[in-house]
Each structure stands twice: as C-alpha cells, then as structure tokens.
Design an enzyme around this catalytic site. Structure first.
Site: not given
Length: 596
Positions: A193, A395
């Site tokens: 991430k 996401s």
C-alpha cells in the site's frame, strides 16, 4: 425633498425589478437557444468518411455541457464520452452513407482500458468490410496502439514515431515536507500500500518497485501482443525495437513495417477521395464523430431505440467514475449518497431487470466505499448486477465492485490495491519554527484533542489509529472474501495493497472475465433472462440550470490552469489530492498511472 427621495427610491426599485425580469427572460431565451441548437440533427451525405480525433480526456459518458452549443463564443466544445464514442462507431458500422473511418492524429489523453474499448470497437467496425485509414504527424504509443488496427497506417515524412516502452513515475513530497517542517504521520495496512510513500520516502520501496514492475510489464506485454496481431510483426521484434529505440526516423518505421507509407496529409486525403469515388477537385464528404452523434440512425430511428431495443425491459447502466467521497459528488466524483440513491432506484424499479455498474475509480474514502458496497450487496439479492471495470477499479473502486455477481475487466485495467491507510500531518515545526506560532489548550479528557495537527501523535494515540486501520482492512478483506467466495486468508495473501492488471486479476480470482462494457451488459441480460431491453443510464445528469454556473466557472478555472501549466497540470492535480487524503482513512490506489 421628501417627494424627491420617494421618486429616487421608486426609480431604483424599478430598475432593480426590470433587471430581474430581463435576467429571467434572458435565461429562458438562452435556454431556448440551447434547446433548439441541441435538437438540430446532422445530415450525413452519401460516400462520407467518419473522422475520429481524440485530443481531450475521454470521460466514461458524455458530460452534460449546456455551453457546448455556444462554442463560437469561446465556450468549451462538446466532448463525447466513451459511451457515445462506442455507440457512434457501432452506428457507423451499419450506416450506408459511411464508407470508412479516418483516424486523424490524436494525442489520446485516456487510460489504457478506455483505449482498449475504442480499439475493439474499431476492430468490430472492420467486420462490415469498410476501411479504416490512420494518419499522424506524431504517433504516441497510445495513438499507435489504436491506429495499428487500421487497414493503412500513414506517417508524415518528417513526423515522429514513438516506440520506447512504458514508464510509471511517482512524485515524492518528503523533501518538500521536511523543508516546511511537516511530518506525515502514517498509519497503514499492506506491504504494497504505497500511496503513503511520497510522504515518507524519496524513492520507491522495494515492494512498490516489485509491484510496479509486475503490472507495467503485464500492460506492456498486452500492448505488444495487440500490435503484433494487427501488424503481423513478431512480438519479440517489437520488444527489441522499443528496448533499443530502433525507430528514430520515419524511414525506420516504414522499413520495419510499423507503418504502410510516408505521406503528407494532402496525399492521404487524395487516397480517401479515391476510396469514396470522389472527384479530386471536389471536397471530401467528411463528418467528425461529435457532429455524427446528432445524426439519425438508419431508418430514422433515434439512437437510444436502435441500440437498446424494447423499452419494456431495462438494463440499468450505473456510472461510478472518479474519487470516492461522502455526499452527492458529481459526474467526475463518486459521492456515496448520489450513487447509493442510483442503486436503490434501479433496484426498486420493476422495469429494471438487471444492473451494470461501470467502475472507473482509484478509490477514496473507506467509509463511503462501504456505504456503496452495501447498496451493491442489497441489489444482488433481488436482481443480477455485473461490474464493468474501466481504466482503474482499485482499492475503494474494487471494494464497491466485489459484491457483484460477476466482474468484467479489460486486460490492461488497473485493479486490486486491497488495503487501508490514513495520514495525519504533524505541523508543529512548521507552525513553531517557520511561522513563530504556538498553541496551548485545556481539555476535559485524555483524547479530546486526538487528531490535532499542531503536535505529534502520542504512542497511545498512534496505537488507537492503527487498530482502527487494522479493523478497516479486516472488514475490506472480509467483504472481498465473501463476494469472491474465497478464504479471507487467501484474499490477504493477494491483498496487502498490491496492484494488479485485469489480466493478472483474472488468474488470481479478483475478476471473472476479460471483456468490455457490452460484454457486461449482455451477461446481465442473460442472467436476467431478457432478450429485448433498453439500456438506461444512472445517476441522472444535472439539469441545465443547475450545471450552468458550475460548468462556466469550472471551465474558466481549468482553462487558465491548463494553459499556464501545460503538461505539468497533472502535478497540480496530484498535489490537490494530498489535502483530500489527510485525516480520513482511505482505500485508494497508490498512484496515478500515466502512459504516453
């Protein structure tokens, strides 16, 4: 004197009232002009060429622009969205007056999956036996990928041909933040991430470099495969041409059979006249795709009826495009309230037999994503719902997709990035050392000032926030596991914020099929067991009066910034995003992907 003031006051009131009345009348006259202008249809003459030129960003659907008909006054011209571009290419396929397509030089400011959709539509157009001719003074890689399907590809004898491979660049802000005395306090879950890396590092982490290398090679491989098939050139040869930058002059492109000829525009126009049996002394009958949008379809039926069939059964096409936020949003931002309402309306409408959710989003607010996911899950219980992924559905964009019956993606769609993060700035040094500003406070309880940007987080506060982010990630992987019918442990193993292409996502089970919007619509209709149907679009676009002022002011602002910044405008957009991701937990793609 009293009478004088009364007279003056009456005069002022009269002028004010007259101004209001004239203003209202002007609005209605203005609206009438727009309405009548929009009703005008384009007449397509026999032996015409459809001209395709793409020089502006391509939205998912044509924006409602009430000022488009006033282009002659300097307002922004109409810019077709992907929905109408595809519909018009399909319409031209069966239009007896259209003999072929002229693909004129374009910089193609669109994502890879959008380009893929248009490219596939052109391949389908060729099944009619009609021709496609492409010409450019400059061939960027994106434009050449599109043009490579043409029957003939021509390059200006002194033009430029780009074939050098793909590059993905990340802008790092840590150095600037250090100079300003600002610390980015990051709480995240996910090894990959990397959306927070620009605030913490000055270059890519090893994990981020690994994932970027993986997905970029996947996209470039698909790019080479497409050109190889269309141009009948060995894939390895194409890779070597790019790796060594073999094509440096137009003659190189011709010698390597990447183009079919080196011609000036007048020579290309002469060939088009020959193909349409037009006398060289006469003008070529040509209509650009924006004008063609208002041309009647064969037999005079309107475009909606031709493409949609019977209106008794409906397939709802719900557009989810842009960053995910709370509130209403707009056509370029996914507001959880607006999109949830659209899903509810489609779910509760008995005429709507199935839903296609078109997702083109890098993500955003994790809370807003969950609100939308809930509506998708509820819809799935009562009628089929398919997801069609655009350039990016990552996401939060993947979060709102995972509950669907089936997920369609293009091979070069960017997806995945299953992870959560939050960023809270500590601006103590900036305030104290740079501005000479200090703060003091009184509080009734220990955590009353949690989130105050004028000081750093305490270890206990950081632990609280980390637990909240961990919980968000657990919820995220849980809903994905349920939607994809996988174990949560498996989803975690392919999650951790890692980005995948559509082609890679198919192999690991994040998507079900590689396909376009039309494939998703057909699948929805099949699952709903309907053969004749009409596609209806949601959410409803803003009315002329609501969007008029916003459109006008937005166009002025954007034009001024773009004219001043040029290609650097994208950096301005990236900096703007920094503010939006502070303080609120995010399920967002780590970066923007720009491929020239």
């Amino acid at each position: 004197m009293k009478q004088f003031f009364k007279f003056v006051l009456a005069t002022v009131v009269g002028i004010f009232a007259a101004t209001i009345i004239l203003g209202v009348l002007s609005v209605f006259i203005f609206a009438g002009v727009l309405s009548s202008a929009s009703e005008k249809s384009t007449t397509v003459e026999a032996n015409s060429i459809l001209t395709l030129e793409f020089r502006k960003p391509i939205n998912e659907r044509t924006p409602y622009n009430p000022l488009a008909e006033l282009e002659f006054l300097g307002f922004e011209e109409k810019n077709l969205g992907l929905n109408d571009i595809l519909a018009n290419i399909k319409k031209a396929k069966t239009d007896e007056n259209i003999k072929g397509i002229y693909l004129n030089e374009s910089y193609l400011a669109s994502g890879q999956a959008t380009t893929e959709e248009i490219r596939n539509a052109l391949i389908d157009f060729k099944k009619s036996g009609k021709f496609i001719i492409a010409y450019g003074e400059v061939y960027t890689q994106s434009f050449y990928y599109l043009a490579s399907v043409a029957d003939k590809v021509y390059l200006n004898p002194q033009g430029f041909f780009e074939l050098s491979g793909f590059n993905s660049e990340v802008t790092f802000l840590k150095g600037a933040l250090d100079k300003l005395g600002i610390e980015a306090q990051v709480i995240k879950v996910g090894t990959y991430k990397s959306a927070v890396e620009p605030f913490l590092l000055t270059k890519m982490s090893d994990a981020n470099r690994l994932q970027v290398t993986s997905y970029l090679n996947s996209m470039f491989g698909h790019f080479l495969d497409g050109i190889s098939k269309s141009r009948k050139i060995n894939r390895d040869s194409l890779f070597n041409y790019a790796d060594n930058m073999t094509v440096r002059y137009p003659e190189d492109a011709l010698r390597l059979k990447l183009v079919d000829g080196l011609k000036y525009k007048d020579e290309v126009l002469a060939e088009l006249k020959k193909r349409t049996k037009t006398d060289l002394k006469d003008d070529l009958n040509a209509v650009n795709i924006t004008e063609y949008d208002s041309a009647p379809t064969n037999g005079g039926a309107d475009k909606e009826e031709e493409n949609s069939g019977s209106s008794r059964n409906r397939i709802a096409m719900i557009y989810a495009s842009g960053e995910i936020t709370g509130g209403d949003g707009n056509d370029n931002t996914i507001g959880s309230d607006r999109l949830s309402k659209a899903l509810r309306e489609a779910r509760e409408d008995d005429k709507v037999k199935a839903v296609v959710l078109r997702v083109n989003s890098p993500g955003g607010s994790s809370l807003a994503s969950d609100v939308i996911w809930r509506e998708v899950a509820l819809t799935k219980k009562v009628k089929p719902i398919m997801v069609s992924m655009g350039d990016v559905a990552a996401s939060g964009g993947y979060y709102i997709s995972c509950a669907a019956d089936s997920i369609f993606a293009e091979p070069n769609t960017i997806t995945g990035s299953i992870g959560i993060f939050a960023v809270l700035p500590n601006m103590q040094k900036f305030f104290n050392d740079k501005l000479g500003v200090t703060f003091d406070n009184v509080k009734t309880s220990k955590y009353a000032d949690l989130g105050d940007i004028s000081r750093p987080l305490t270890p206990a506060e950081r632990a609280i926030l980390q637990n909240q982010v961990n919980h968000g990630y657990d919820v995220f992987t849980g809903v994905v596991a349920k939607g994809r019918k996988k174990s949560q442990r498996y989803i975690d193993s392919i999650g951790q914020g890692r980005v995948w292409t559509g082609k890679q996502a198919l192999k690991i089970g994040l998507v079900d099929r590689l396909g376009n919007i039309e494939d998703a619509v057909k699948a929805a209709a099949k699952k709903a067991d309907v053969k004749n149907y009409k596609v209806v679009e949601y959410p409803e676009q803003d009315s002329p009066f609501k969007s008029l002022g916003a459109t006008f002011s937005a166009q002025i602002k954007t034009r001024l910034l773009m004219s001043e910044l040029g290609d650097d405008y994208r950096y301005y957009e990236q900096i703007k995003q920094v503010k939006s991701i502070m303080r609120v937990p995010q399920a967002r793609l780590p970066f923007n992907v720009v491929i020239k």
